[in-house]
Design a protein around this motif. Structure first.
Motif, PDB file in Angstrom:
ATOM      1  N   VAL A  37       0.851  -1.186   0.000  1.00 25.92           N
ATOM      2  CA  VAL A  37       0.000   0.000   0.000  1.00 25.92           C
ATOM      3  C   VAL A  37       0.886   1.235   0.000  1.00 25.92           C
ATOM      4  O   VAL A  37       1.758   1.391   0.853  1.00 25.92           O
ATOM      5  N   ASN A  38       0.650   2.130  -0.967  1.00 23.99           N
ATOM      6  CA  ASN A  38       1.338   3.418  -1.018  1.00 23.99           C
ATOM      7  C   ASN A  38       0.431   4.458  -0.370  1.00 23.99           C
ATOM      8  O   ASN A  38      -0.532   4.912  -0.984  1.00 23.99           O
ATOM      9  N   HIS A  39       0.733   4.832   0.854  1.00 23.98           N
ATOM     10  CA  HIS A  39      -0.080   5.782   1.599  1.00 23.98           C
ATOM     11  C   HIS A  39       0.065   7.209   1.062  1.00 23.98           C
ATOM     12  O   HIS A  39      -0.685   8.093   1.464  1.00 23.98           O
ATOM     13  N   SER A  40       1.018   7.431   0.167  1.00 23.95           N
ATOM     14  CA  SER A  40       1.251   8.762  -0.397  1.00 23.95           C
ATOM     15  C   SER A  40       0.778   8.871  -1.842  1.00 23.95           C
ATOM     16  O   SER A  40       1.096   9.849  -2.524  1.00 23.95           O
ATOM     17  N   ALA A  41       0.025   7.891  -2.309  1.00 24.86           N
ATOM     18  CA  ALA A  41      -0.479   7.953  -3.681  1.00 24.86           C
ATOM     19  C   ALA A  41      -1.373   9.181  -3.844  1.00 24.86           C
ATOM     20  O   ALA A  41      -2.069   9.583  -2.909  1.00 24.86           O
ATOM     21  N   THR A  42      -1.325   9.761  -5.012  1.00 23.78           N
ATOM     22  CA  THR A  42      -2.181  10.908  -5.321  1.00 23.78           C
ATOM     23  C   THR A  42      -3.644  10.481  -5.161  1.00 23.78           C
ATOM     24  O   THR A  42      -4.005   9.378  -5.585  1.00 23.78           O
ATOM     25  N   PRO A  43      -4.491  11.335  -4.580  1.00 28.57           N
ATOM     26  CA  PRO A  43      -5.904  10.976  -4.434  1.00 28.57           C
ATOM     27  C   PRO A  43      -6.497  10.545  -5.780  1.00 28.57           C
ATOM     28  O   PRO A  43      -6.293  11.198  -6.800  1.00 28.57           O
ATOM     29  N   GLY A  44      -7.177   9.412  -5.755  1.00 26.02           N
ATOM     30  CA  GLY A  44      -7.779   8.872  -6.968  1.00 26.02           C
ATOM     31  C   GLY A  44      -6.876   7.928  -7.740  1.00 26.02           C
ATOM     32  O   GLY A  44      -7.326   7.207  -8.621  1.00 26.02           O
ATOM     33  N   ALA A  45      -5.582   7.928  -7.431  1.00 28.17           N
ATOM     34  CA  ALA A  45      -4.640   7.040  -8.111  1.00 28.17           C
ATOM     35  C   ALA A  45      -4.594   5.692  -7.400  1.00 28.17           C
ATOM     36  O   ALA A  45      -4.865   5.606  -6.204  1.00 28.17           O
ATOM     37  N   ALA A  46      -4.239   4.667  -8.135  1.00 27.02           N
ATOM     38  CA  ALA A  46      -4.088   3.336  -7.540  1.00 27.02           C
ATOM     39  C   ALA A  46      -2.971   3.378  -6.501  1.00 27.02           C
ATOM     40  O   ALA A  46      -1.904   3.935  -6.750  1.00 27.02           O
ATOM     41  N   ASN A  47      -3.216   2.790  -5.323  1.00 33.25           N
ATOM     42  CA  ASN A  47      -2.206   2.834  -4.257  1.00 33.25           C
ATOM     43  C   ASN A  47      -1.565   1.475  -3.993  1.00 33.25           C
ATOM     44  O   ASN A  47      -0.862   1.296  -3.015  1.00 33.25           O
ATOM     45  N   GLY A  48      -1.765   0.532  -4.886  1.00 32.43           N
ATOM     46  CA  GLY A  48      -1.149  -0.781  -4.751  1.00 32.43           C
ATOM     47  C   GLY A  48       0.098  -0.904  -5.606  1.00 32.43           C
ATOM     48  O   GLY A  48       0.613   0.108  -6.128  1.00 32.43           O
ATOM     49  N   PRO A  49       0.592  -2.111  -5.790  1.00 28.96           N
ATOM     50  CA  PRO A  49       1.807  -2.306  -6.580  1.00 28.96           C
ATOM     51  C   PRO A  49       1.701  -1.738  -7.991  1.00 28.96           C
ATOM     52  O   PRO A  49       2.639  -1.105  -8.485  1.00 28.96           O
ATOM     53  N   GLY A  50       0.563  -1.930  -8.647  1.00 24.74           N
ATOM     54  CA  GLY A  50       0.396  -1.426 -10.010  1.00 24.74           C
ATOM     55  C   GLY A  50       0.535   0.082 -10.101  1.00 24.74           C
ATOM     56  O   GLY A  50       1.100   0.604 -11.063  1.00 24.74           O
ATOM     57  N   GLY A  51       0.030   0.790  -9.105  1.00 22.24           N
ATOM     58  CA  GLY A  51       0.155   2.241  -9.091  1.00 22.24           C
ATOM     59  C   GLY A  51       1.599   2.685  -8.943  1.00 22.24           C
ATOM     60  O   GLY A  51       2.031   3.666  -9.566  1.00 22.24           O
ATOM     61  N   MET A  52       2.359   1.950  -8.142  1.00 16.28           N
ATOM     62  CA  MET A  52       3.770   2.291  -7.953  1.00 16.28           C
ATOM     63  C   MET A  52       4.538   2.051  -9.255  1.00 16.28           C
ATOM     64  O   MET A  52       5.335   2.894  -9.676  1.00 16.28           O
ATOM     65  N   TRP A  53       4.300   0.914  -9.903  1.00 14.98           N
ATOM     66  CA  TRP A  53       4.978   0.631 -11.177  1.00 14.98           C
ATOM     67  C   TRP A  53       4.598   1.692 -12.215  1.00 14.98           C
ATOM     68  O   TRP A  53       5.445   2.178 -12.952  1.00 14.98           O
ATOM     69  N   HIS A  54       3.320   2.055 -12.261  1.00 23.25           N
ATOM     70  CA  HIS A  54       2.850   3.069 -13.207  1.00 23.25           C
ATOM     71  C   HIS A  54       3.610   4.389 -13.021  1.00 23.25           C
ATOM     72  O   HIS A  54       4.021   5.018 -14.002  1.00 23.25           O
ATOM     73  N   THR A  55       3.817   4.804 -11.790  1.00 23.85           N
ATOM     74  CA  THR A  55       4.524   6.057 -11.520  1.00 23.85           C
ATOM     75  C   THR A  55       5.917   6.043 -12.117  1.00 23.85           C
ATOM     76  O   THR A  55       6.324   6.995 -12.794  1.00 23.85           O
ATOM     77  N   PHE A  56       6.641   4.969 -11.908  1.00 24.75           N
ATOM     78  CA  PHE A  56       8.021   4.922 -12.397  1.00 24.75           C
ATOM     79  C   PHE A  56       8.098   4.587 -13.880  1.00 24.75           C
ATOM     80  O   PHE A  56       8.827   5.222 -14.631  1.00 24.75           O
ATOM     81  N   HIS A  57       7.322   3.593 -14.320  1.00 24.02           N
ATOM     82  CA  HIS A  57       7.443   3.091 -15.686  1.00 24.02           C
ATOM     83  C   HIS A  57       6.708   3.950 -16.719  1.00 24.02           C
ATOM     84  O   HIS A  57       7.191   4.105 -17.843  1.00 24.02           O
ATOM     85  N   ASN A  58       5.557   4.499 -16.358  1.00 25.35           N
ATOM     86  CA  ASN A  58       4.747   5.241 -17.327  1.00 25.35           C
ATOM     87  C   ASN A  58       4.821   6.755 -17.179  1.00 25.35           C
ATOM     88  O   ASN A  58       4.405   7.468 -18.088  1.00 25.35           O
ATOM     89  N   ILE A  59       5.318   7.242 -16.053  1.00 20.89           N
ATOM     90  CA  ILE A  59       5.383   8.693 -15.849  1.00 20.89           C
ATOM     91  C   ILE A  59       6.827   9.186 -15.850  1.00 20.89           C
ATOM     92  O   ILE A  59       7.215   9.988 -16.703  1.00 20.89           O
TER      93      ILE A  59
END
Length: 138
Positions: A37-59
């Motif tokens: 769980v990413n407790h610092s995920a942007t509101p509305g963004a996925a806060n699990g593993p997929g959201g973390m990968w998306h931040t680094f890989h897609n952004i």
């Protein structure tokens, strides 16, 4: 013999190098707990593993060439590792709507990672990405 604290620091160092800087998906899966769980995920963004990968890989990675992570300090206590680091690169692609400027970018980050059995389980963090974006828009 390595202490658990040293092992945890090395896990975070590996994540920063292999996942963030190099974009290694196999390392991501090896180092990420499926219940993360990413407790610092942007509101509305996925806060699990997929959201973390998306931040680094897609952004970050498509927007910043020569992406590097510089770890300045780490403190470990129990299952938690706190890291002060700088993510750097050259702004050669669109970054959250800001077209490439070819400028060097430095995002300062302070984060805390709770590890469980050598894997990322929880994350809290603050960074200067908003200030970097404001500067790039000028």
């Amino acid at each position: 013999m390595d202490s658990l604290l040293q092992k945890n620091k090395r896990v975070v160092q590996r994540f920063n190098q292999e996942v963030i800087a190099e974009g290694n998906l196999a390392s991501f899966h090896e180092l990420m707990d499926e219940s993360f769980v990413n407790h610092s995920a942007t509101p509305g963004a996925a806060n699990g593993p997929g959201g973390m990968w998306h931040t680094f890989h897609n952004i970050l990675r498509p927007a910043l060439s020569n992406l590097q992570v510089h770890i300045h300090a780490q403190v470990a206590e129990g299952e938690v590792v706190t890291t002060r680091k700088t993510i750097t690169g050259i702004h050669t692609g669109t970054l959250l709507g800001v077209p490439a400027t070819e400028q060097p970018v430095a995002i300062e980050v302070m984060d805390m990672v709770r590890l469980r059995e050598g894997k990322y389980y929880e994350h809290w963090g603050v960074n200067t990405l908003a200030a970097v974006l404001a500067h790039l828009r000028k």
